[in-house]
Design an enzyme around this catalytic site. Structure first.
Site, mmCIF file in Angstrom:
data_model
loop_
_atom_site.group_PDB
_atom_site.id
_atom_site.type_symbol
_atom_site.label_atom_id
_atom_site.label_comp_id
_atom_site.label_asym_id
_atom_site.label_seq_id
_atom_site.Cartn_x
_atom_site.Cartn_y
_atom_site.Cartn_z
ATOM 1 N N HIS A 330 0.983 -1.117 -0.024
ATOM 2 C CA HIS A 330 -0.053 -0.145 -0.122
ATOM 3 C C HIS A 330 0.853 1.320 0.204
ATOM 4 O O HIS A 330 1.744 0.488 0.361
ATOM 5 C CB HIS A 330 -1.433 -0.465 1.117
ATOM 6 C CG HIS A 330 -0.372 0.065 2.497
ATOM 7 N ND1 HIS A 330 0.174 1.139 3.511
ATOM 8 C CD2 HIS A 330 -0.225 -1.156 3.315
ATOM 9 C CE1 HIS A 330 0.707 1.105 4.573
ATOM 10 N NE2 HIS A 330 0.854 -0.383 4.277
ATOM 11 N N CYS A 348 3.051 -5.299 6.734
ATOM 12 C CA CYS A 348 2.872 -4.703 5.433
ATOM 13 C C CYS A 348 3.753 -3.798 3.939
ATOM 14 O O CYS A 348 4.663 -3.642 5.104
ATOM 15 C CB CYS A 348 1.878 -3.605 4.915
ATOM 16 S SG CYS A 348 0.034 -3.751 5.278
#
Length: 401
Positions: A330, A348
């Site tokens: 992201h 992440c």
């Protein structure tokens, strides 16, 4: 009369007798108009009548609890079928197909649950003599009907790592019957196999990533199929899917870079930041599950309250889910200074908004993201679409059967 004349007359009579005898023998061997000798003629016996045509109807007469997804078959032995009529208890006729040689007939549509049916079949033998067979049976009203959902769905274009995932809403006892009901065809041909992650979830994938451009047709013909323990299939499912171009990203936790190849060509190297100590990103082969914009990243979704010291609730412009446990790649503008140098995320893969926007724009769900040298645990095969974590030899064993 003189003695000489008497002798001559006797001699003449002997000659006539011999000639007559010869003439008689010749007449006995005379031929008829067909050119055959009289003693060569044989009598022709009439051919025996043909055996009556034998008819059969499956299931047998008075059968009960017939699976409505199984075909009803009528057959003729020693002749051909001339008419087959199958009707339900409302008098509605069931469609069927006759074979080109008219020796078999099968239903061309499924039957109903909990119905009674009557069949009448007529056929003829080689002499044209007819025979008729009648039968009746009833279908089952099952205690449980299994519904099925699929991923991907009809019309989608997906990446080369996308497995075909099937989710039943009840446990399936007869897994072989379920596999037979799910038909996967591809153009060009790609071989693959099923693997059961649980009693209700089964996936199908090839040995290696899909060839780009493959057309995949899935027909899950589960209606009326007996899956054991009183469970029968409900509605069929159909999906036609296209495999898009090959997009494979390899994220390296030591170099802090992600190398992206498109159709085998290196396209971009992206500075990244992965999981910091204590939150190391699991290593393995991920498959992109879904793509989002303006997405809220919330630590409470994996058990850490947002107001906890390590908690967060942050909205990002670009996010692509890689696992059910909360791993995404992201946009993370707050860590641009760390990207390419150190790992600072909660697990992440952070990248700049520009790079995240580009990567999502060229990719699809089903694309591959391989995480290497992250220092984290191994990605579990059941976490999201971790199918490629299972070696092919193990995959072929079929999983939790």
């Amino acid at each position: 009369m003189s003695l000489g004349r008497v002798v001559a007359a006797a001699a003449l009579g002997l000659v006539v007798l011999v000639i007559t005898a010869c003439s008689t023998s010749t007449a006995a061997e005379s031929k008829d108009d067909s050119g055959k000798k009289d003693d060569d003629r044989t009598s022709t016996k009439p051919a025996p009548p043909a055996e009556p045509v034998k008819l059969s109807i499956s299931p047998k007469n008075k059968a009960a609890e017939v699976a409505p997804g199984d075909p009803i078959t009528v057959a003729a032995i020693g002749g051909t079928l001339t008419k087959v009529v199958l009707t339900n208890d409302a008098g509605e006729r069931v469609k069927g197909r006759l074979s080109p040689d008219a020796t078999t007939w099968q239903t061309a549509e499924p039957l109903g649950y909990g119905r009674r049916y009557s069949a009448t079949a007529t056929g003829v033998n080689g002499d044209g003599n007819p025979n008729t067979l009648r039968s009746s049976f009833s279908t089952i009203e099952p205690p449980l009907r299994a519904d099925l959902s699929m991923n991907p769905t009809d019309g989608q274009t997906v990446g080369v790592g996308q497995p075909l995932a099937f989710y039943f809403d009840v446990d399936i006892a007869d897994k072989a019957a379920a596999e037979r009901a799910i038909q996967v065809t591809t153009t060009p041909h790609v071989a693959g196999a099923f693997y059961w992650f649980s009693d209700s979830e089964v996936h199908w994938r090839p040995q290696s990533y899909w060839p780009a451009g493959t057309k995949v047709s899935v027909k899950a013909a589960i209606y009326g199929k007996n899956f054991g323990n009183g469970v029968y299939g409900n509605d069929d499912r159909v999906a036609n899917i296209t495999i898009g171009r090959s997009v494979v990203a390899v994220a390296d936790g030591r170099s802090h870079k992600m190398k992206v190849t498109v159709d085998g060509k290196m396209t971009r190297v992206i500075p990244i930041s992965m999981g910091k100590p204590g939150h190391e990103t699991p290593h393995g082969t991920y498959v992109v599950m879904s793509e989002h914009t303006n997405y809220t990243m919330d630590s409470s979704t994996y058990g850490v309250p947002a107001d906890a010291p390590e908690g967060y609730r942050t909205t990002v412009d670009i996010a692509s889910r890689m696992s059910n446990s909360g791993i995404f790649f992201h946009s993370a503008p707050w860590s641009v200074g760390d990207q390419g140098h150190r790992n600072v995320s909660h697990g992440c893969i952070n990248m700049s908004t520009e790079n995240a926007t580009w990567l999502q724009s060229i990719s699809n769900k089903g694309d591959v993201v391989a995480v290497r040298k992250s220092g984290g645990p191994k990605l579990e095969s059941w976490d999201g679409l971790g199918d490629w974590q299972i070696p092919w030899k193990e995959w072929q064993k079929g999983g939790a059967k």
